[in-house]
Write a protein that holds these residues in place. Structure first.
Motif, PDB file in Angstrom:
ATOM      1  N   VAL A   1      48.176  27.824  61.241  1.00 25.57           N
ATOM      2  CA  VAL A   1      47.140  28.852  61.359  1.00 25.57           C
ATOM      3  C   VAL A   1      47.544  30.090  60.567  1.00 25.57           C
ATOM      4  N   SER A   2      48.802  30.494  60.694  1.00 26.27           N
ATOM      5  CA  SER A   2      49.293  31.664  59.962  1.00 26.27           C
ATOM      6  C   SER A   2      49.236  31.428  58.458  1.00 26.27           C
ATOM      7  N   LEU A   3      49.548  30.220  58.033  1.00 27.53           N
ATOM      8  CA  LEU A   3      49.485  29.883  56.619  1.00 27.53           C
ATOM      9  C   LEU A   3      48.039  29.942  56.105  1.00 27.53           C
ATOM     10  N   VAL A   4      47.097  29.474  56.920  1.00 24.60           N
ATOM     11  CA  VAL A   4      45.687  29.536  56.548  1.00 24.60           C
ATOM     12  C   VAL A   4      45.232  30.987  56.410  1.00 24.60           C
ATOM     13  N   VAL A   5      45.662  31.842  57.334  1.00 17.76           N
ATOM     14  CA  VAL A   5      45.314  33.270  57.242  1.00 17.76           C
ATOM     15  C   VAL A   5      45.854  33.871  55.956  1.00 17.76           C
ATOM     16  N   HIS A   6      47.070  33.497  55.580  1.00 13.87           N
ATOM     17  CA  HIS A   6      47.635  33.976  54.324  1.00 13.87           C
ATOM     18  C   HIS A   6      46.775  33.526  53.137  1.00 13.87           C
ATOM     19  N   LEU A   7      46.301  32.276  53.178  1.00 19.07           N
ATOM     20  CA  LEU A   7      45.452  31.785  52.094  1.00 19.07           C
ATOM     21  C   LEU A   7      44.121  32.534  52.038  1.00 19.07           C
ATOM     22  N   MET A   8      43.606  32.935  53.200  1.00 19.15           N
ATOM     23  CA  MET A   8      42.332  33.645  53.251  1.00 19.15           C
ATOM     24  C   MET A   8      42.430  35.049  52.656  1.00 19.15           C
ATOM     25  N   THR A   9      43.655  35.555  52.483  1.00 22.23           N
ATOM     26  CA  THR A   9      43.846  36.896  51.908  1.00 22.23           C
ATOM     27  C   THR A   9      44.129  36.841  50.407  1.00 22.23           C
ATOM     28  N   LEU A  10      43.955  35.664  49.795  1.00 20.60           N
ATOM     29  CA  LEU A  10      44.306  35.510  48.378  1.00 20.60           C
ATOM     30  C   LEU A  10      43.601  36.519  47.480  1.00 20.60           C
ATOM     31  N   PHE A  11      42.318  36.757  47.732  1.00 20.41           N
ATOM     32  CA  PHE A  11      41.542  37.592  46.820  1.00 20.41           C
ATOM     33  C   PHE A  11      41.189  38.952  47.402  1.00 20.41           C
ATOM     34  N   VAL A  12      41.811  39.333  48.495  1.00 27.68           N
ATOM     35  CA  VAL A  12      41.530  40.641  49.095  1.00 27.68           C
ATOM     36  C   VAL A  12      41.875  41.765  48.125  1.00 27.68           C
ATOM     37  N   SER A  13      43.036  41.670  47.488  1.00 27.88           N
ATOM     38  CA  SER A  13      43.474  42.724  46.574  1.00 27.88           C
ATOM     39  C   SER A  13      42.551  42.839  45.364  1.00 27.88           C
ATOM     40  N   GLU A  14      42.193  41.693  44.774  1.00 28.92           N
ATOM     41  CA  GLU A  14      41.329  41.716  43.596  1.00 28.92           C
ATOM     42  C   GLU A  14      39.958  42.301  43.918  1.00 28.92           C
ATOM     43  N   ILE A  15      39.392  41.889  45.068  1.00 31.82           N
ATOM     44  CA  ILE A  15      38.082  42.421  45.465  1.00 31.82           C
ATOM     45  C   ILE A  15      38.174  43.920  45.720  1.00 31.82           C
ATOM     46  N   THR A  16      39.277  44.354  46.341  1.00 35.83           N
ATOM     47  CA  THR A  16      39.450  45.779  46.658  1.00 35.83           C
ATOM     48  C   THR A  16      39.531  46.619  45.398  1.00 35.83           C
ATOM     49  N   TRP A  17      40.367  46.183  44.438  1.00 36.14           N
ATOM     50  CA  TRP A  17      40.505  47.038  43.252  1.00 36.14           C
ATOM     51  C   TRP A  17      39.248  47.019  42.392  1.00 36.14           C
ATOM     52  N   LEU A  18      38.486  45.921  42.423  1.00 36.21           N
ATOM     53  CA  LEU A  18      37.203  45.909  41.717  1.00 36.21           C
ATOM     54  C   LEU A  18      36.217  46.896  42.345  1.00 36.21           C
ATOM     55  N   ILE A  19      36.161  46.912  43.682  1.00 32.07           N
ATOM     56  CA  ILE A  19      35.270  47.842  44.381  1.00 32.07           C
ATOM     57  C   ILE A  19      35.684  49.283  44.117  1.00 32.07           C
ATOM     58  N   VAL A  20      37.006  49.551  44.214  1.00 29.00           N
ATOM     59  CA  VAL A  20      37.495  50.914  43.979  1.00 29.00           C
ATOM     60  C   VAL A  20      37.216  51.339  42.538  1.00 29.00           C
ATOM     61  N   GLY A  21      37.442  50.419  41.579  1.00 29.81           N
ATOM     62  CA  GLY A  21      37.181  50.732  40.182  1.00 29.81           C
ATOM     63  C   GLY A  21      35.711  51.041  39.920  1.00 29.81           C
ATOM     64  N   LEU A  22      34.824  50.225  40.509  1.00 28.48           N
ATOM     65  CA  LEU A  22      33.387  50.452  40.331  1.00 28.48           C
ATOM     66  C   LEU A  22      32.934  51.757  40.982  1.00 28.48           C
ATOM     67  N   LEU A  23      33.480  52.027  42.174  1.00 25.09           N
ATOM     68  CA  LEU A  23      33.146  53.287  42.845  1.00 25.09           C
ATOM     69  C   LEU A  23      33.571  54.479  42.005  1.00 25.09           C
ATOM     70  N   TYR A  24      34.772  54.399  41.440  1.00 27.72           N
ATOM     71  CA  TYR A  24      35.243  55.510  40.599  1.00 27.72           C
ATOM     72  C   TYR A  24      34.342  55.670  39.377  1.00 27.72           C
ATOM     73  N   TRP A  25      33.931  54.561  38.783  1.00 29.36           N
ATOM     74  CA  TRP A  25      33.092  54.605  37.584  1.00 29.36           C
ATOM     75  C   TRP A  25      31.744  55.291  37.879  1.00 29.36           C
ATOM     76  N   PHE A  26      31.110  54.915  38.991  1.00 28.67           N
ATOM     77  CA  PHE A  26      29.775  55.451  39.290  1.00 28.67           C
ATOM     78  C   PHE A  26      29.825  56.835  39.942  1.00 28.67           C
ATOM     79  N   MET A  27      30.975  57.198  40.507  1.00 31.88           N
ATOM     80  CA  MET A  27      31.083  58.523  41.150  1.00 31.88           C
ATOM     81  C   MET A  27      31.514  59.616  40.180  1.00 31.88           C
ATOM     82  N   HIS A  28      31.829  59.258  38.939  1.00 33.09           N
ATOM     83  CA  HIS A  28      32.225  60.253  37.935  1.00 33.09           C
ATOM     84  C   HIS A  28      31.364  60.099  36.682  1.00 33.09           C
TER      85      HIS A  28
END
Length: 383
Positions: free
Chosen positions: A104-131
């Motif tokens: 179960v713990s290993l599956v949870v780790h796999l479910m976080t594979l793209f959390v970082s990529e999605i986060t930095w894309l959202i942050v990057g887009l927010l920065y682009w449209f907020m400036h």
């Protein structure tokens, strides 16, 4: 052959060559995976199912998790990275409750594979449209800098999620012993995916070695070596994660048996600390960083070498104590010579104690890993 199209699509393309037209615009892509992702809808559905739906089903279905592990074992046997004996040991342990917790713990780790990529894309887009008032070139540079920061930092949003999950698991079960390694490793990216395979070493060493080797080799098998899939690199990584730990375990057992003839020694710890602090005080004016690093590693190495019969954990702890004492003595000597203010002394002492302790522990661990073979049948052991 590079994986840009499937075998079926290859036959279709050979018979109807006009289909190459819609492949031409994406041939400039370096990664074959992206090419296929943009031109093969069936491939997209399979990947999305594997990355999103399958982990969720595995999380809620114990039988699927069991079959998942058995399939990995069969794959390991087919690839000859798992012996028949080790495979039988793993299969015999599949129904144990802790194995299910681990999966179960290993599956949870796999479910976080793209959390970082999605986060930095959202942050990057927010920065682009907020400036909107910022020049386009400057905004582009900042978005790229945000992406680089997310990828270069040792801790990422995905690793933080994994770390929080592991901490909550330990708190909920009130069990630190079975999660002590994963608690710290989970917070770091890349190596965090190996947190639970390594954690299992104490309770299920065979399964831990196999899982660490399996996930490590899966991560590198697509790297090209000599123009083909990276079997050579895959074999090297497997040796590091599976064969080398076996070699180290055998060496440590032989060395432990040899050290059993000796008496434990501790008197050398303050001596090593005092000598190291004295040397460092004299070379402070030249190459401080290099001298400090070398002396910390050396202090840890000499401490573990001269500990006699002491256990491995005591050796590592004593190495940390030697580094800590060396930091205190060095701070005292440098303060006496320079007459620094008390606030600066305290801050300096804290940094020195932390850095020297970690350096000495690393030196002790490296020494234990790199010590040569010991002849168990030979004469007296000098360490």
């Amino acid at each position: 052959r590079s994986g840009r199209i499937s075998a079926e699509k290859g036959e279709l393309l050979a018979n109807q060559r006009w289909r190459i037209i819609y492949h031409l615009p994406v041939l400039i892509l370096i990664f074959p995976f992206l090419h296929r992702f943009l031109t093969d809808w069936q491939f997209v559905k399979e990947k999305l199912y594997f990355l999103i739906i399958n982990p969720v089903k595995l999380y809620f279905n114990a039988n699927l998790r069991k079959q998942w592990l058995l399939d990995m074992v069969e794959e390991g046997k087919a690839k000859h990275i798992l012996t028949e004996e080790d495979a039988n040991v793993i299969v015999s342990q599949v129904d144990e409750p802790f194995i299910q917790k681990y999966l179960v713990s290993l599956v949870v780790h796999l479910m976080t594979l793209f959390v970082s990529e999605i986060t930095w894309l959202i942050v990057g887009l927010l920065y682009w449209f907020m400036h909107p008032d910022m020049p386009e070139g400057e905004r582009t540079k900042m978005v790229v800098a945000i992406g680089l920061a997310f990828n270069l930092l040792p801790i990422s949003p995905g690793s933080i999620v994994r770390g929080i999950y592991t901490v909550s698991l330990a708190i909920r079960e009130r069990n630190f012993k079975d999660y002590n390694i994963a608690l710290f490793m989970s917070f770091f990216k890349i190596i965090g995916y190996l947190a639970f395979p390594i954690q299992m070493t104490y309770r299920y060493p065979v399964l831990a070695r196999f899982m660490a080797a399996h996930w490590a080799t899966e991560a590198v098998h697509s790297v090209p070596v000599f123009g083909e899939r990276g079997a050579l690199l895959e074999h090297g990584v497997f040796s590091i994660f599976y064969n080398w730990p076996l070699t180290l375990r055998r060496r440590m057992r032989v060395r432990e048996a040899s050290r059993a003839k000796l008496r434990p020694r501790y008197w050398h710890v303050p001596v090593i600390s005092f000598i190291g602090a004295g040397i460092l005080a004299f070379v402070i004016c030249c190459y401080f960083d290099l001298a400090a690093a070398m002396l910390c590693l050396g202090a840890g190495a000499f401490t573990t070498i001269y500990c006699g019969k002491a256990s491995l954990m005591k050796r590592i702890c004593l190495a940390g104590i030697a580094g800590f004492l060396m930091a205190l003595l060095y701070t005292l000597l440098s303060t006496t010579a320079n007459g620094e203010a008390m606030k600066q002394v305290v801050i300096s002492a804290l940094w020195h104690c932390f850095g020297f302790t970690v350096g000495a522990v690393i030196g002790a661990i490296l020494t234990e890993l790199l010590l040569p073979e010991v002849d168990n049948a030979g004469g007296n052991e000098t360490i």
